[in-house]
Design a protein around this motif. Structure first.
Motif, PDB file in Angstrom:
ATOM      1  N   GLN A   1       0.850  -1.214   0.000  1.00 52.88           N
ATOM      2  CA  GLN A   1       0.000   0.000   0.000  1.00 52.88           C
ATOM      3  C   GLN A   1       0.872   1.244   0.000  1.00 52.88           C
ATOM      4  OE1 GLN A   1      -2.501  -0.322   3.442  1.00 52.88           O
ATOM      5  NE2 GLN A   1      -3.729  -1.970   2.567  1.00 52.88           N
ATOM      6  N   ARG A   2       1.925   1.194   0.805  1.00 50.78           N
ATOM      7  CA  ARG A   2       2.823   2.353   0.906  1.00 50.78           C
ATOM      8  C   ARG A   2       3.538   2.592  -0.426  1.00 50.78           C
ATOM      9  NH1 ARG A   2       4.854   5.069   5.180  1.00 50.78           N
ATOM     10  NH2 ARG A   2       3.899   3.751   6.763  1.00 50.78           N
ATOM     11  N   ALA A   3       4.009   1.496  -1.044  1.00 48.63           N
ATOM     12  CA  ALA A   3       4.728   1.628  -2.324  1.00 48.63           C
ATOM     13  C   ALA A   3       3.774   2.119  -3.413  1.00 48.63           C
ATOM     14  CB  ALA A   3       5.347   0.288  -2.712  1.00 48.63           C
ATOM     15  N   ALA A   4       2.517   1.705  -3.317  1.00 49.57           N
ATOM     16  CA  ALA A   4       1.527   2.095  -4.333  1.00 49.57           C
ATOM     17  C   ALA A   4       1.320   3.612  -4.338  1.00 49.57           C
ATOM     18  CB  ALA A   4       0.200   1.390  -4.076  1.00 49.57           C
ATOM     19  N   ARG A   5       1.548   4.240  -3.193  1.00 50.21           N
ATOM     20  CA  ARG A   5       1.341   5.694  -3.130  1.00 50.21           C
ATOM     21  C   ARG A   5       2.325   6.447  -4.011  1.00 50.21           C
ATOM     22  NH1 ARG A   5       1.381   6.039   3.052  1.00 50.21           N
ATOM     23  NH2 ARG A   5      -0.524   4.969   3.637  1.00 50.21           N
ATOM     24  N   SER A   6       3.473   5.819  -4.303  1.00 54.18           N
ATOM     25  CA  SER A   6       4.380   6.498  -5.248  1.00 54.18           C
ATOM     26  C   SER A   6       4.237   5.873  -6.627  1.00 54.18           C
ATOM     27  CB  SER A   6       5.835   6.441  -4.762  1.00 54.18           C
ATOM     28  OG  SER A   6       6.340   5.133  -4.848  1.00 54.18           O
ATOM     29  N   GLY A   7       3.200   5.060  -6.806  1.00 50.91           N
ATOM     30  CA  GLY A   7       2.922   4.495  -8.127  1.00 50.91           C
ATOM     31  C   GLY A   7       3.620   3.174  -8.403  1.00 50.91           C
ATOM     32  N   ALA A   8       4.238   2.563  -7.370  1.00 47.00           N
ATOM     33  CA  ALA A   8       4.970   1.303  -7.598  1.00 47.00           C
ATOM     34  C   ALA A   8       4.075   0.090  -7.344  1.00 47.00           C
ATOM     35  CB  ALA A   8       6.186   1.239  -6.681  1.00 47.00           C
ATOM     36  N   ASN A   9       4.189  -0.908  -8.206  1.00 52.69           N
ATOM     37  CA  ASN A   9       3.531  -2.197  -7.977  1.00 52.69           C
ATOM     38  C   ASN A   9       4.405  -3.039  -7.061  1.00 52.69           C
ATOM     39  OD1 ASN A   9       1.418  -1.703  -9.854  1.00 52.69           O
ATOM     40  ND2 ASN A   9       2.861  -2.126 -11.502  1.00 52.69           N
ATOM     41  N   THR A  10       3.779  -3.982  -6.359  1.00 55.35           N
ATOM     42  CA  THR A  10       4.542  -4.880  -5.479  1.00 55.35           C
ATOM     43  C   THR A  10       4.282  -6.324  -5.875  1.00 55.35           C
ATOM     44  OG1 THR A  10       4.458  -3.329  -3.632  1.00 55.35           O
ATOM     45  CG2 THR A  10       4.819  -5.635  -3.060  1.00 55.35           C
ATOM     46  N   VAL A  11       5.345  -7.119  -5.892  1.00 54.13           N
ATOM     47  CA  VAL A  11       5.193  -8.562  -6.100  1.00 54.13           C
ATOM     48  C   VAL A  11       5.681  -9.250  -4.824  1.00 54.13           C
ATOM     49  CG1 VAL A  11       5.918 -10.563  -7.449  1.00 54.13           C
ATOM     50  CG2 VAL A  11       5.607  -8.352  -8.581  1.00 54.13           C
ATOM     51  N   ILE A  12       4.866 -10.172  -4.302  1.00 50.91           N
ATOM     52  CA  ILE A  12       5.290 -10.990  -3.161  1.00 50.91           C
ATOM     53  C   ILE A  12       5.457 -12.408  -3.704  1.00 50.91           C
ATOM     54  CG2 ILE A  12       4.692 -11.829  -0.840  1.00 50.91           C
ATOM     55  CD1 ILE A  12       2.652  -9.449  -0.718  1.00 50.91           C
ATOM     56  N   ALA A  13       6.675 -12.930  -3.664  1.00 46.94           N
ATOM     57  CA  ALA A  13       6.902 -14.240  -4.282  1.00 46.94           C
ATOM     58  C   ALA A  13       7.928 -15.027  -3.474  1.00 46.94           C
ATOM     59  CB  ALA A  13       7.396 -14.061  -5.720  1.00 46.94           C
ATOM     60  N   SER A  14       8.001 -16.314  -3.768  1.00 46.97           N
ATOM     61  CA  SER A  14       8.955 -17.162  -3.061  1.00 46.97           C
ATOM     62  C   SER A  14      10.360 -16.926  -3.587  1.00 46.97           C
ATOM     63  CB  SER A  14       8.586 -18.635  -3.251  1.00 46.97           C
ATOM     64  OG  SER A  14       9.688 -19.425  -2.832  1.00 46.97           O
ATOM     65  N   GLY A  15      11.270 -16.673  -2.647  1.00 46.79           N
ATOM     66  CA  GLY A  15      12.671 -16.472  -3.025  1.00 46.79           C
ATOM     67  C   GLY A  15      13.334 -17.775  -3.395  1.00 46.79           C
ATOM     68  N   ARG A  16      12.638 -18.901  -3.148  1.00 45.22           N
ATOM     69  CA  ARG A  16      13.229 -20.204  -3.455  1.00 45.22           C
ATOM     70  C   ARG A  16      12.809 -20.684  -4.836  1.00 45.22           C
ATOM     71  NH1 ARG A  16      12.293 -21.380   2.501  1.00 45.22           N
ATOM     72  NH2 ARG A  16      14.335 -20.821   3.335  1.00 45.22           N
ATOM     73  N   GLU A  17      11.942 -19.916  -5.483  1.00 43.77           N
ATOM     74  CA  GLU A  17      11.485 -20.243  -6.837  1.00 43.77           C
ATOM     75  C   GLU A  17      12.659 -20.033  -7.806  1.00 43.77           C
ATOM     76  OE1 GLU A  17       7.948 -20.705  -7.383  1.00 43.77           O
ATOM     77  OE2 GLU A  17       8.384 -21.149  -9.480  1.00 43.77           O
ATOM     78  N   MET A  18      12.870 -21.024  -8.655  1.00 44.11           N
ATOM     79  CA  MET A  18      13.992 -20.985  -9.602  1.00 44.11           C
ATOM     80  C   MET A  18      13.966 -19.713 -10.454  1.00 44.11           C
ATOM     81  SD  MET A  18      16.467 -22.665 -10.361  1.00 44.11           S
ATOM     82  CE  MET A  18      17.298 -23.894 -11.239  1.00 44.11           C
ATOM     83  N   ASN A  19      15.045 -18.977 -10.479  1.00 40.40           N
ATOM     84  CA  ASN A  19      15.196 -17.834 -11.388  1.00 40.40           C
ATOM     85  C   ASN A  19      14.089 -16.784 -11.241  1.00 40.40           C
ATOM     86  OD1 ASN A  19      17.306 -17.246 -12.953  1.00 40.40           O
ATOM     87  ND2 ASN A  19      16.477 -18.110 -14.859  1.00 40.40           N
ATOM     88  N   VAL A  20      13.574 -16.642 -10.042  1.00 35.66           N
ATOM     89  CA  VAL A  20      12.353 -15.855  -9.839  1.00 35.66           C
ATOM     90  C   VAL A  20      12.476 -14.406 -10.332  1.00 35.66           C
ATOM     91  CG1 VAL A  20      12.960 -15.434  -7.397  1.00 35.66           C
ATOM     92  CG2 VAL A  20      10.605 -15.207  -8.122  1.00 35.66           C
ATOM     93  N   LEU A  21      13.631 -13.774 -10.080  1.00 39.23           N
ATOM     94  CA  LEU A  21      13.748 -12.346 -10.425  1.00 39.23           C
ATOM     95  C   LEU A  21      13.764 -12.148 -11.937  1.00 39.23           C
ATOM     96  CD1 LEU A  21      16.396 -11.233  -7.763  1.00 39.23           C
ATOM     97  CD2 LEU A  21      13.926 -10.794  -7.766  1.00 39.23           C
ATOM     98  N   VAL A  22      14.491 -13.006 -12.621  1.00 40.10           N
ATOM     99  CA  VAL A  22      14.585 -12.879 -14.082  1.00 40.10           C
ATOM    100  C   VAL A  22      13.223 -13.168 -14.702  1.00 40.10           C
ATOM    101  CG1 VAL A  22      15.676 -13.840 -16.147  1.00 40.10           C
ATOM    102  CG2 VAL A  22      17.037 -13.476 -14.081  1.00 40.10           C
TER     103      VAL A  22
END
Ligand code: GLU
Length: 386
Positions: free
Chosen positions: A232-253
Motif C-alpha cells: 500500500q505504501r509503495a503504491a502511493r508512489s505508483g509502484a507495484n509490489t510482487v510478493i513471491a517465493s525467493g526459493r522459486e527458480m530464477n524468480v527475479l529474471v
C-alpha cells in the motif's frame, strides 16, 4: 482480484526495482547466511543489470546471522543484545553480498538507515542522492535498517516497511518482496489446505489486510500483513509490489520478463509529488490536531488550508515547521502537514478566527495553521463525516 495463474507483465516495464529478501531466506531459516541463495540472487540481478534494470536490494538477516556467529540459539529480547547481534551479523551480510556479486563484476554498497534518516528532509535528500549516484555508477546498493543504533523511537521496525520507504525514496517502479512463502493466500495456507493464492489484486483492496492477518515466521520480523501494508505504501508512489517465493527458480529474471509468479499488488492511486510522498512516509509525527467537521471538509473536499478555527484539540510538543497529523473526532488520520505554529501557540489560537491571531500572540506570521501546499491528504473517505 484474481487467483490462480494469471499472466501479467507488470515488472517487465519496470526499470528500477527494489528487491527485498527476508531473514528466513537469507539465513536459511536462521542457520546462518545461505551463500548459495545469495549467489543465486546475485546471478539474477547481474542478468537484470544487463537488461538495463537498476536494482536496489533490501536485505534482512543481520540479527539472525549475528546470533549464529555468536553461538546464540534463542533470539534475545534485550535491545542492546539485538543491536550487538546485528552489528556482528551485518559483517556477514556485507561479506556475503560482496563475494556473491564479485564474479559478475558488480560492486555492492552498504546502506544502513534508520527512520530518522528518512524523516529529516535534508538527510532524506542526502540518502536519495547517494542511492542515485550508486545506481549511476552501476553499483548494487544493499540496504538494511541500522539496527545497531535503532531504538524504538527512531526505528522503522521491519524490513518490509523499510523496503517500501526505499521504493518511494528511489522512485522505483516495482517492489519485489521475496519470502519463504509462495505469495499471499486468501486464508492462512498453513491452516487451510484449500487456501487460494491471490495472483493479482489492487494494493488498496480492503480485504487484503484481513487475509494477511496472521503472524509470520519466527525468524524474520514481518508477516504477510507488513507485506500488504508495504505494498500500500509503495503504491502511493505508483509502484507495484510482487510478493513471491525467493526459493522459486530464477524468480527475479522470470518476473522481469513478465511472468506472473506469486502475488502482484498493483498501484492505482494518484501519484503524489516527491515532497508529499516524503511527508506521507513519516512513521512518527510530532503532534496531533483534532479537527471539526467543517475543517475536515475544507481540507478533503475543497482543497483548502487548515485554519486555527477548525481545530478542537492539540496533542504533543512540536515546533513551527514540524509534521503533525490532522485527525477526526474518532482519532482517524485524514491529513498531515507542516505546521506554522508551535504546540504552545497552536493551543492558544485553536478555535479562533485567523484575524484574532495577532491579538492573542502579539504577532501573526501566517493566517493558516497549515498551508495547503504543506498538506497531504491521507484518507479522502472521511470527507463525509456522519
Ligand atoms: N533488520 C533486521 C535484520 O537484518 C531484520 C528486520 C526484518 O526482518 O524485518 O536482522
Amino acid at each position: 482480484m484474481t487467483s490462480g495463474s494469471h499472466q501479467l507483465a507488470v515488472t517487465q516495464a519496470g526499470n528500477r526495482l527494489v528487491v527485498k529478501v527476508g531473514s528466513s531466506l537469507v539465513t536459511n531459516d536462521g542457520q546462518g547466511v545461505d551463500h548459495n541463495a545469495v549467489a543465486q540472487w546475485a546471478r539474477q540481478i547481474a542478468e537484470l543489470r544487463h537488461l538495463g534494470k537498476e536494482i536496489v536490494m533490501v536485505s534482512s538477516g543481520a540479527i539472525a546471522e549475528g546470533m549464529v556467529r555468536l553461538g546464540w540459539t534463542r533470539r534475545p529480547t534485550e535491545m542492546h543484545e539485538l543491536q550487538a547481534a546485528a552489528a556482528v551479523g551485518q559483517m556477514g551480510l556485507a561479506q556475503a553480498y560482496e563475494n556473491a556479486f564479485a564474479p559478475h563484476n558488480l560492486r555492492t554498497a552498504q546502506i544502513l538507515l534508520t527512520h530518522e534518516d528518512l524523516a529529516d528532509r535534508v538527510r532524506y535528500l542526502n540518502a536519495r542522492s547517494t542511492l542515485f549516484a550508486l545506481l549511476r555508477f552501476g553499483v548494487v546498493p544493499i540496504v538494511n535498517e541500522n539496527d545497531t543504533v535503532s531504538t524504538d523511537e527512531i526505528k522503522v521496525g521491519d524490513n518490509d516497511t523499510l523496503a517500501a520507504l526505499v521504493t518511494n525514496l528511489v522512485e522505483a517502479d516495482t517492489l519485489i518482496i521475496l519470502t519463504d512463502q509462495s505469495g499471499l493466500y486468501d486464508r492462512d495456507p498453513r491452516q487451510h489446505p484449500h487456501a487460494q493464492l491471490i495472483a493479482l489484486a489492487a494494493a488498496d483492496e480492503p480485504s487484503l489486510e484481513s487475509m494477511a492477518g496472521g503472524a509470520g515466521s519466527h525468524i524474520g520480523k514481518g508477516g504477510m500483513l507488513t507485506k500488504v501494508l508495504a505494498a500500500q505504501r509503495a503504491a502511493r508512489s505508483g509502484a507495484n509490489t510482487v510478493i513471491a517465493s525467493g526459493r522459486e527458480m530464477n524468480v527475479l529474471v522470470r518476473l522481469a520478463q513478465g511472468e506472473s509468479i506469486g502475488t502482484t499488488l498493483t498501484a492505482k492511486q494518484p501519484v503524489w509529488s516527491a515532497r508529499q510522498q516524503w511527508m506521507a512516509d513519516h512513521l512518527r509525527l510530532r503532534g496531533r490536531l483534532t479537527l471539526d467537521d467543517g475543517a475536515i471538509k475544507a481540507l478533503l473536499v475543497d482543497g483548502k488550508s487548515l485554519l486555527p478555527v477548525g481545530v478542537k484539540a492539540v496533542e504533543g510538543l512540536f515546533e513551527k515547521g514540524d509534521l503533525v497529523a490532522c485527525v477526526d473526532r474518532a482519532g482517524q488520520e485524514c491529513a498531515r502537514g507542516l505546521i506554522n505554529y508551535s504546540s504552545g501557540d497552536t493551543r492558544r489560537i485553536m478555535g479562533q478566527p485567523s484575524q484574532k491571531i495577532i491579538d492573542i500572540l502579539g504577532e501573526a506570521d501566517e493566517s493558516e495553521l497549515i498551508h495547503r501546499d504543506n498538506l497531504v491528504i491521507m484518507n479522502r473517505a472521511q470527507a463525509n463525516p456522519t
